[in-house]
Design a protein around this motif. Structure first.
Motif, PDB file in Angstrom:
ATOM      1  N   PRO A   1      18.432  65.898 100.484  1.00 38.87           N
ATOM      2  CA  PRO A   1      19.265  64.695  99.827  1.00 38.87           C
ATOM      3  C   PRO A   1      20.598  65.276  99.139  1.00 38.87           C
ATOM      4  N   THR A   2      21.450  64.371  99.168  1.00 38.42           N
ATOM      5  CA  THR A   2      22.719  64.653  98.582  1.00 38.42           C
ATOM      6  C   THR A   2      23.063  63.654  97.465  1.00 38.42           C
ATOM      7  N   VAL A   3      23.621  63.840  96.523  1.00 34.45           N
ATOM      8  CA  VAL A   3      23.871  62.966  95.317  1.00 34.45           C
ATOM      9  C   VAL A   3      25.458  62.964  95.433  1.00 34.45           C
ATOM     10  N   ALA A   4      25.841  61.526  95.461  1.00 33.62           N
ATOM     11  CA  ALA A   4      27.170  60.916  95.425  1.00 33.62           C
ATOM     12  C   ALA A   4      27.383  60.129  94.321  1.00 33.62           C
ATOM     13  N   VAL A   5      28.705  59.825  93.987  1.00 32.94           N
ATOM     14  CA  VAL A   5      29.220  58.850  92.840  1.00 32.94           C
ATOM     15  C   VAL A   5      30.181  57.978  93.674  1.00 32.94           C
ATOM     16  N   ALA A   6      29.839  56.665  93.493  1.00 33.59           N
ATOM     17  CA  ALA A   6      30.970  55.835  93.994  1.00 33.59           C
ATOM     18  C   ALA A   6      31.343  54.857  92.742  1.00 33.59           C
ATOM     19  N   VAL A   7      32.591  54.645  92.846  1.00 33.27           N
ATOM     20  CA  VAL A   7      33.367  54.045  91.576  1.00 33.27           C
ATOM     21  C   VAL A   7      33.792  52.365  91.873  1.00 33.27           C
ATOM     22  N   PHE A   8      33.451  51.535  91.266  1.00 32.60           N
ATOM     23  CA  PHE A   8      33.740  50.223  91.274  1.00 32.60           C
ATOM     24  C   PHE A   8      34.956  50.158  90.274  1.00 32.60           C
ATOM     25  N   LEU A   9      35.980  50.069  90.873  1.00 31.40           N
ATOM     26  CA  LEU A   9      37.371  49.493  89.998  1.00 31.40           C
ATOM     27  C   LEU A   9      37.714  48.289  90.214  1.00 31.40           C
ATOM     28  N   LEU A  10      37.656  47.412  89.274  1.00 23.54           N
ATOM     29  CA  LEU A  10      37.689  45.924  89.220  1.00 23.54           C
ATOM     30  C   LEU A  10      38.917  45.614  88.690  1.00 23.54           C
ATOM     31  N   ARG A  11      39.531  44.312  89.408  1.00 22.16           N
ATOM     32  CA  ARG A  11      40.829  43.742  88.625  1.00 22.16           C
ATOM     33  C   ARG A  11      40.679  42.281  88.976  1.00 22.16           C
ATOM     34  N   ASN A  12      40.382  41.593  87.984  1.00 24.90           N
ATOM     35  CA  ASN A  12      40.039  40.108  87.920  1.00 24.90           C
ATOM     36  C   ASN A  12      38.899  39.859  88.658  1.00 24.90           C
ATOM     37  N   SER A  13      39.171  39.301  89.809  1.00 22.84           N
ATOM     38  CA  SER A  13      37.915  39.035  90.564  1.00 22.84           C
ATOM     39  C   SER A  13      37.834  39.781  91.924  1.00 22.84           C
ATOM     40  N   ALA A  14      38.432  41.237  92.001  1.00 20.60           N
ATOM     41  CA  ALA A  14      38.625  41.875  93.127  1.00 20.60           C
ATOM     42  C   ALA A  14      38.175  43.205  92.918  1.00 20.60           C
ATOM     43  N   VAL A  15      37.918  43.932  93.817  1.00 23.39           N
ATOM     44  CA  VAL A  15      37.367  45.379  93.847  1.00 23.39           C
ATOM     45  C   VAL A  15      38.372  46.180  94.907  1.00 23.39           C
TER      46      VAL A  15
ATOM     47  N   LEU B   1      28.751  64.810  94.268  1.00 27.19           N
ATOM     48  CA  LEU B   1      28.672  65.423  93.044  1.00 27.19           C
ATOM     49  C   LEU B   1      28.478  66.877  93.021  1.00 27.19           C
ATOM     50  N   GLU B   2      29.457  67.589  92.580  1.00 27.08           N
ATOM     51  CA  GLU B   2      29.466  68.998  92.752  1.00 27.08           C
ATOM     52  C   GLU B   2      28.539  69.829  91.613  1.00 27.08           C
ATOM     53  N   PHE B   3      28.273  70.845  91.863  1.00 28.81           N
ATOM     54  CA  PHE B   3      26.926  71.524  91.169  1.00 28.81           C
ATOM     55  C   PHE B   3      27.483  71.662  89.827  1.00 28.81           C
ATOM     56  N   GLY B   4      26.963  71.237  88.765  1.00 33.63           N
ATOM     57  CA  GLY B   4      27.224  71.438  87.342  1.00 33.63           C
ATOM     58  C   GLY B   4      28.146  70.404  86.725  1.00 33.63           C
TER      59      GLY B   4
ATOM     60  N   THR C   1      23.125  57.677  95.677  1.00 31.79           N
ATOM     61  CA  THR C   1      24.464  57.328  95.327  1.00 31.79           C
ATOM     62  C   THR C   1      24.441  56.575  93.924  1.00 31.79           C
ATOM     63  N   ILE C   2      24.850  57.152  92.934  1.00 24.72           N
ATOM     64  CA  ILE C   2      25.125  56.802  91.592  1.00 24.72           C
ATOM     65  C   ILE C   2      26.494  55.896  91.593  1.00 24.72           C
ATOM     66  N   LEU C   3      26.327  54.538  91.331  1.00 27.70           N
ATOM     67  CA  LEU C   3      27.269  53.658  91.376  1.00 27.70           C
ATOM     68  C   LEU C   3      27.737  53.358  89.824  1.00 27.70           C
ATOM     69  N   VAL C   4      29.076  53.578  89.723  1.00 26.14           N
ATOM     70  CA  VAL C   4      29.428  53.297  88.220  1.00 26.14           C
ATOM     71  C   VAL C   4      30.551  52.345  88.201  1.00 26.14           C
ATOM     72  N   ARG C   5      30.944  51.852  87.234  1.00 28.79           N
ATOM     73  CA  ARG C   5      32.010  50.939  86.927  1.00 28.79           C
ATOM     74  C   ARG C   5      33.113  51.696  85.949  1.00 28.79           C
ATOM     75  N   ALA C   6      34.386  51.596  86.301  1.00 26.14           N
ATOM     76  CA  ALA C   6      35.341  52.182  85.311  1.00 26.14           C
ATOM     77  C   ALA C   6      36.459  51.588  85.204  1.00 26.14           C
ATOM     78  N   GLU C   7      37.268  51.662  84.330  1.00 24.13           N
ATOM     79  CA  GLU C   7      38.495  50.799  83.814  1.00 24.13           C
ATOM     80  C   GLU C   7      39.631  51.784  84.273  1.00 24.13           C
ATOM     81  N   LEU C   8      40.615  51.225  84.573  1.00 21.43           N
ATOM     82  CA  LEU C   8      41.886  52.027  84.682  1.00 21.43           C
ATOM     83  C   LEU C   8      42.411  52.462  83.458  1.00 21.43           C
ATOM     84  N   VAL C   9      42.782  53.731  83.328  1.00 25.48           N
ATOM     85  CA  VAL C   9      43.572  54.028  81.915  1.00 25.48           C
ATOM     86  C   VAL C   9      44.857  53.146  81.799  1.00 25.48           C
TER      87      VAL C   9
END
Length: 150
Positions: A12-26, A47-50, A93-101
């Motif tokens: 298995p491979t672990v991946a991270v995917a990022v939901f960047l949201l703006r109003n009602s869009a992705v 995801l890289e080791f460590g 796949t670990i799905l995360v939600r994030a905000e733009l700085v």
């Protein structure tokens, strides 16, 4: 137990995917890489080791779009096993939600060999075809806009 293996074959491979949201869009990009070629997908990668999940999300978004993110939260984990393919795969796949700085950041296509470009798409009008894990989420009724997605 240390030293105990689950056997040979693909791992298995672990991946991270990022939901960047703006109003009602992705934010989505059309993939050029062999896995999921020509499908629309979230920014992200392996995801890289460590590496922490948050660190991976920040790194992948920066590498792919040039944008900086903050307030990263896990919203879903998807276990996607493909056995009926010439190259079987198993991605967790670990799905995360994030905000733009900076909310007005504009995505750049910094990996044109892997992606045709980035654009914002309304969640209720997503482009087709979607990358397989994202398609499965959409079919299940998942929404990155709800506060309790897990």
């Amino acid at each position: 137990m240390e030293g105990v293996s689950g056997g040979g074959g693909p791992k298995p491979t672990v991946a991270v995917a990022v939901f960047l949201l703006r109003n009602s869009a992705v934010l989505l990009g059309r993939r050029r890489s062999p896995i999921g070629k020509d499908t629309f997908a979230l920014p992200g990668g392996r995801l890289e080791f460590g590496e922490s999940i948050e660190g991976c999300a920040k790194r992948e978004v920066k590498e792919e779009t040039g944008m900086d993110v903050k307030n990263i939260e896990v919203v879903k984990v998807v276990d996607d096993v493909v056995r009926d393919d010439a190259n079987p795969s198993h991605f967790v796949t670990i799905l995360v939600r994030a905000e733009l700085v900076e909310p007005d950041q504009v995505p750049a296509n910094l990996e044109p060999d892997k992606c045709e470009g980035w654009d914002w798409f309304r969640w209720d009008q997503l482009p087709q075809p979607l990358f397989r894990p994202l398609e499965s989420l959409v079919q299940s009724g998942f929404s990155p806009f709800s506060s309790s997605s897990f």
